[in-house]
Write an enzyme that holds these catalytic residues in place. Structure first.
Site, PDB file in Angstrom:
ATOM      1  N   GLU A 285      27.223  -4.291  -8.737  1.00  0.00           N
ATOM      2  CA  GLU A 285      27.391  -3.537  -9.992  1.00  0.00           C
ATOM      3  C   GLU A 285      26.758  -4.287 -11.167  1.00  0.00           C
ATOM      4  O   GLU A 285      27.433  -4.586 -12.149  1.00  0.00           O
ATOM      5  CB  GLU A 285      28.891  -3.344 -10.287  1.00  0.00           C
ATOM      6  CG  GLU A 285      29.703  -2.692  -9.184  1.00  0.00           C
ATOM      7  CD  GLU A 285      31.217  -2.754  -9.431  1.00  0.00           C
ATOM      8  OE1 GLU A 285      31.671  -3.461 -10.366  1.00  0.00           O
ATOM      9  OE2 GLU A 285      31.947  -2.081  -8.690  1.00  0.00           O
ATOM     10  N   GLY A 287      24.815  -5.146 -14.584  1.00  0.00           N
ATOM     11  CA  GLY A 287      24.482  -4.482 -15.835  1.00  0.00           C
ATOM     12  C   GLY A 287      23.553  -5.371 -16.644  1.00  0.00           C
ATOM     13  O   GLY A 287      22.349  -5.183 -16.710  1.00  0.00           O
ATOM     14  N   CYS A 354      30.794  -4.307 -44.835  1.00  0.00           N
ATOM     15  CA  CYS A 354      31.767  -5.023 -45.651  1.00  0.00           C
ATOM     16  C   CYS A 354      32.804  -5.729 -44.795  1.00  0.00           C
ATOM     17  O   CYS A 354      33.979  -5.337 -44.743  1.00  0.00           O
ATOM     18  CB  CYS A 354      32.430  -4.046 -46.609  1.00  0.00           C
ATOM     19  SG  CYS A 354      31.213  -3.271 -47.663  1.00  0.00           S
TER      20      CYS A 354
HETATM   21  C1  LIG Z   1      31.023  -4.366 -17.015  1.00  0.00           C
HETATM   22  C2  LIG Z   1      31.173  -4.277 -15.556  1.00  0.00           C
HETATM   23  C3  LIG Z   1      30.109  -4.588 -14.708  1.00  0.00           C
HETATM   24  C4  LIG Z   1      28.777  -5.112 -15.203  1.00  0.00           C
HETATM   25  O1  LIG Z   1      28.856  -6.454 -15.561  1.00  0.00           O
HETATM   26  P1  LIG Z   1      27.549  -7.277 -15.984  1.00  0.00           P
HETATM   27  O2  LIG Z   1      28.073  -8.593 -16.366  1.00  0.00           O
HETATM   28  O3  LIG Z   1      26.910  -6.548 -17.115  1.00  0.00           O
HETATM   29  O4  LIG Z   1      26.665  -7.353 -14.787  1.00  0.00           O
HETATM   30  C5  LIG Z   1      30.298  -4.395 -13.349  1.00  0.00           C
HETATM   31  N1  LIG Z   1      31.472  -3.943 -12.844  1.00  0.00           N
HETATM   32  C6  LIG Z   1      32.516  -3.651 -13.640  1.00  0.00           C
HETATM   33  C7  LIG Z   1      33.767  -3.153 -13.028  1.00  0.00           C
HETATM   34  C8  LIG Z   1      32.411  -3.808 -15.002  1.00  0.00           C
HETATM   35  O5  LIG Z   1      33.462  -3.537 -15.786  1.00  0.00           O
END
Ligand SMILES: *Cc1c(COP(=O)(O)O)cnc(C)c1O
Length: 430
Positions: A285, A287, A354
């Site tokens: 997963e 990101g 602000c």
């Molecule tokens: C935010 C998140 C990710 C992604 O994490 P990164 O550090 O951006 O790779 C993967 N799995 C879950 C459950 C998340 O909440």
């Protein structure tokens, strides 16, 4: 070729000078590189192809890190799946041409409505985080005459050694099922008639520079898979989450290919030793490691304030555009878009909002004049997705560069749009 580099003193995204983007679309503007996104995804894809048994791997890009439709569409075209944390993100994935059957649904607070939506699109898996959530999902699936595919998100109690706000795999975090409750929670799940137990999941944190905590979590998950199998609960996939870090300053994160090579070596050795080589599907997963360094935020210097103890560069981007410094004291590089040959001064780069917390960078040596452009580096992840309209500021435009071309992928919000959903009380104003 470096994706964001100077050519004749002008900072470019691929072959496009950031100045040209600012002239055409204004500031503040997020600029992403298509080549960087593709490269970063390819690092995962290549390693999965090289090391996963019979292609048993799926990269589920974490939508919350950058959810622009053009980004999602590009990744979908590369075969990516998606990790979502809301019904809204599912609708984005579908609107972007993503395949809902490659979607996994994470998050501690899924509503009934979100469950119905995800079930109606036959997503790959719900990553469930508690017994009440299992019970609710069982009920909702029953109402729709469906069986919901579930993983439990286990909390392996591993220290990711990252910022406390982005560390999620310790006992005291709100995420996941406590490690010692895993087996009993799986037993409970297996008894619910409208659930189909298919996998196991963990995600221990974000911006991990070293893969040791991830491999430690993997070992714990592997033990759980075996313990469950001994009880007759066979799992089809394990999901190790995201979390690989990027270079903001001097950090040296593990290379994605090296991490995946080590991970698959363990998985494959385990399957060979205990399961006669039968593969298990592995999900990721990621990101930040896909989008973080693929984007910058371009902003214009409005005023320079030279004080007795501090100098401030007041720019037109603010905490509402890029929340990470205010929220995590995160460090982002700041580069002049056009290099100046004069000596610099030390500035805090701050926005017009602000709040004293409205800063983007502190104590940076920069040579600039009012009207110059700056690029806030490594802003592709958790930048635009965390942006707000605080101070009735329209959110930034987003542009994707592809070689020598620039494409507007989200236009700037207008002030009228920001209050278009609001209404006055009926009758005459009191
Ligand atoms: C935010 C998140 C990710 C992604 O994490 P990164 O550090 O951006 O790779 C993967 N799995 C879950 C459950 C998340 O909440």
């Amino acid at each position: 070729m470096s994706i964001f580099s100077y050519r004749d003193g002008e900072l470019c995204a691929e072959a496009v000078p950031l100045k040209a983007i600012a002239e055409r679309f204004g500031t503040p503007t997020y600029v992403y590189s298509k080549a960087a996104l593709l490269d970063n995804f390819a690092a995962y894809d290549r390693a999965c192809r090289a090391h996963a048994k019979s292609g048993n791997a799926l990269v589920c890009y974490s939508v919350k890190s950058n959810s622009n439709l053009a980004v999602l569409n590009l990744l979908a075209s590369q075969g990516s799946g998606f990790d979502i944390v809301s019904g809204g993100e599912l609708l984005r994935v579908i609107a972007a041409g993503g395949d809902p059957r490659k979607v996994i649904f994470s998050g501690v607070g899924k509503s009934r409505e979100e469950m119905r939506l995800a079930l109606s699109h036959d997503i790959l898996c719900f990553n469930v985080e508690s017994i009440p959530e299992l019970q609710r999902l069982n009920e909702v699936a029953g109402e729709l005459g469906k069986r919901a595919p579930v993983s439990l998100r286990v909390n392996p109690n591993v220290d990711a050694k990252t910022h406390p706000y982005i560390s999620t795999g310790l006992k005291e975090n709100k995420f996941g099922v406590a490690f010692e409750d895993t087996l009993s929670t799986y037993r409970a799940a297996a008894k619910l008639p409208n659930l189909e137990v298919v996998g196991i999941d963990c995600h221990i944190g974000s911006q991990l520079l070293d893969d040791a905590p991830l491999l430690e979590a993997l070992d714990k998950v592997i033990d759980l898979v075996d313990a469950l199998e001994a009880e007759g609960i066979a799992l089809h996939h394990l999901d190790i989450g995201g979390g690989i870090g990027i270079t903001y300053d001097e950090e040296k994160p593990v290379a994605v290919g090296d991490y995946l090579e080590r991970l698959f070596a363990r998985v494959n050795a385990w399957r060979d030793a205990k399961h006669g080589g039968a593969p298990i599907k592995v999900l990721f997963e990621p990101g930040r490691s896909i989008v973080g360094n693929a984007g910058v935020l371009v902003t214009e210097v409005q005023y320079l304030k030279h004080g007795a103890s501090k100098n401030f560069a007041i720019v037109d981007a603010a905490m509402n555009d890029l929340m990470r410094p205010a929220m995590y004291e995160a460090w982002h590089g700041v580069k002049p878009v056009t290099q100046r040959m004069q000596p610099g001064k030390v500035y805090d780069v701050v926005g017009p909002v602000c709040e004293s917390g409205d800063w983007l960078a502190r104590s940076r040596d920069l040579a600039m004049e009012a009207g110059d452009l700056l690029a806030i580096m490594s802003a592709g992840a958790y930048g635009m997705t965390m942006a707000s309209n605080y101070n009735t500021r329209g959110r930034a435009a987003e542009v994707m560069v592809d070689g020598a071309e620039m494409h507007l992928i989200r236009r700037r919000e207008t002030p009228q749009e920001l209050f278009a959903l609001e209404s006055l009380l009926p009758g005459d104003a009191a």
